[in-house]
Design an enzyme around this catalytic site. Sequence first.
Site, short mmCIF file in Angstrom:
data_model
loop_
_atom_site.label_atom_id
_atom_site.label_comp_id
_atom_site.label_asym_id
_atom_site.label_seq_id
_atom_site.Cartn_x
_atom_site.Cartn_y
_atom_site.Cartn_z
N SER A 407 0.79 -1.23 0.00
CA SER A 407 0.00 0.00 0.00
C SER A 407 0.82 1.28 0.00
CB SER A 407 -0.94 0.01 1.21
OG SER A 407 -0.20 -0.01 2.42
N HIS A 435 -5.61 -4.04 -1.54
CA HIS A 435 -5.39 -2.97 -2.52
C HIS A 435 -5.36 -3.53 -3.94
CE1 HIS A 435 -4.70 0.37 0.26
NE2 HIS A 435 -4.17 -0.54 1.06
N LYS A 467 -12.76 -1.00 0.81
CA LYS A 467 -12.06 -0.14 -0.15
C LYS A 467 -12.85 -0.10 -1.46
CE LYS A 467 -7.47 -0.51 1.93
NZ LYS A 467 -7.89 -1.07 3.22
#
Length: 620
Positions: A407, A435, A467
């Site tokens: 990240s 991610h 996310k």
Amino acid sequence: MTMQVEYSQEIGSPPKRNISDWDLNDKYLRLKKKSIRKLITLPPKYLGNLDKGIEEAIFRANQEVFNEFQGVPIAMGKKTLLQNVGTTIDDHAFIQFYVDLECVVFCPKVDKKVKAVVNKIGETYVNCLICDRINATIFKRSTEKNAKKSESVEDISMENSLNSLSIGDNILIKIKNIQYETDNIFITATKKIEKMKFFTKILRVNSLNFRNFSSPYSSAVALNNFKNHLNEQLNGIKKAGTFKNERVIITKQGSRIKVAGNQKEILNFCANNYLGLSSHPEVINAGKEALEKYGSGLSSVRFICGTQDIHKNLEKQISEFHGREDTILYASCFDANAGIFECLLTSEDAIISDELNHASIIDGIRLSKAKRYRYKHKNTSDLELQLQEVVKNGARFKMIVTDGVFSMDGNVAPLKEICDLADKYECLVYIDECHATGFFGATGRGTEEYLNIPREKIHIINSTLGKALGGAAGGYTTGCKEIVDILRQRSRPYLFSNTLPPAVVAGASKALELITKDTSLPNKVAENTARFRGKMEALGFTISGDNHAISPVMLGDAKLASDFADLMLNEGIYVIGFSYPVVPKGKARIRVQISASHSFEDIDECVAAFEKIGKQLKAI
């Protein structure tokens, strides 16, 4: 019998009793700094620890010490032994010596005000501590009937003041009487008491633990000391420039937002909202409908009465999305990482982890009894060396653990090489896809799709719903049925945490549905990322990472990164600067995160701001 030892030396100050810990300028603390030469007499047991003996001789709240110091010693500075000679008293050997002392002394005077903290409240009295050391008692009015007749308005008013006090209150009291006992001093205070609304800390000292202090020591004082300890740590964080201030957003999460104190709309380039689904109307509507149908929450863990059909449906959706047999939901991916290693692996097993894995992975591995090995970041040669060591040590099961995308740098794990080594050394492979899930790879299936890794090579995937998949909350583990089944039986964050709220589940389910039906969103992320990286590199900026939406603009200098981010906000661009210790020294950067919700115009506006500030600060 006579013993004689002669030497002169300075003895270091006792910890947390330094003169510098006290505010000598505060008149209400009644403290004075004094230098005194004192004859100390100690039993032979202190021959190896004179410092301790001096403390026990000095830190006594009795009349002898009070008369000698004209007060009560609270802290000591430098102590210098001048002469150390043995002596005998009643046929017993003692150590006797002179010492020069620097002390902070509490000097109480009758009819003078002094600061105190309430530490005990009784029916007939209020007890408090002065200088964290001396007991003071304020007696309440008599409860006898004949006493009530003589009460004045002032008495009643003061009684109300006393009754309004709470443990831990900081107050001013007026000394009425000082009474000495063998190992203590008691101060009686008048009823003229002032509650100090704006005085938040009596002492600057962290914690004092005086010997021979036998009077009640309130937990409120312990809390006061603990808060001082925490404030020291907070001040250290601020001094290091790593204190995290939170900007308050007053709109929905999106590519354009407003923050408190600023009426101007700003472009958001620092959210994990990779697909722009956090405020997507269909996702919001799905949450509303679930709220109406299933309620706000379950008030239960999953295995008692916390599983609804929508939870099972979402787990099935995720399994199909990743092409795995089964999935287990958690309150967050942090919980998923915290709950997996300790129940899958034992002391007979080994975990081999990338040194830059996410904090949740590191914490989860710490909870496991498995033997832990770390390999250098993305360095498969070092990984193989660690695997050889693991084999040499005879581990039963071996698990290679890595982030799919890291990240802070936006770089991708070398999964092909990792999987080849896993085949060679018979290892399980675990990846964290927080991610990557939903937007990385042609259809958003993550790192394994981006690198074209066969699904059977990756045995466990942990990821998040917080996310790209709606942005609310939740995490999961997906893999073979046996792994998921054992997690349902033993994973502590799953067993002892409330189930995900229905609105969150429905929102994530709708987000997955949107991604599965239409791959244009992941494609849009890739297009925006390529546009941003290409234009920035053309200007002369260095962009770290591997063509990922996390696009760190490398600046090197910590102050430059901080100033750059502040000036970008003035241009209407919300980005965050990162520096040591979050990233290595000399690697300060501004982390830009690209979303499908950004238009090409948004990307170009951001690049233009970088160009303007970059030239202004001579970064390009």
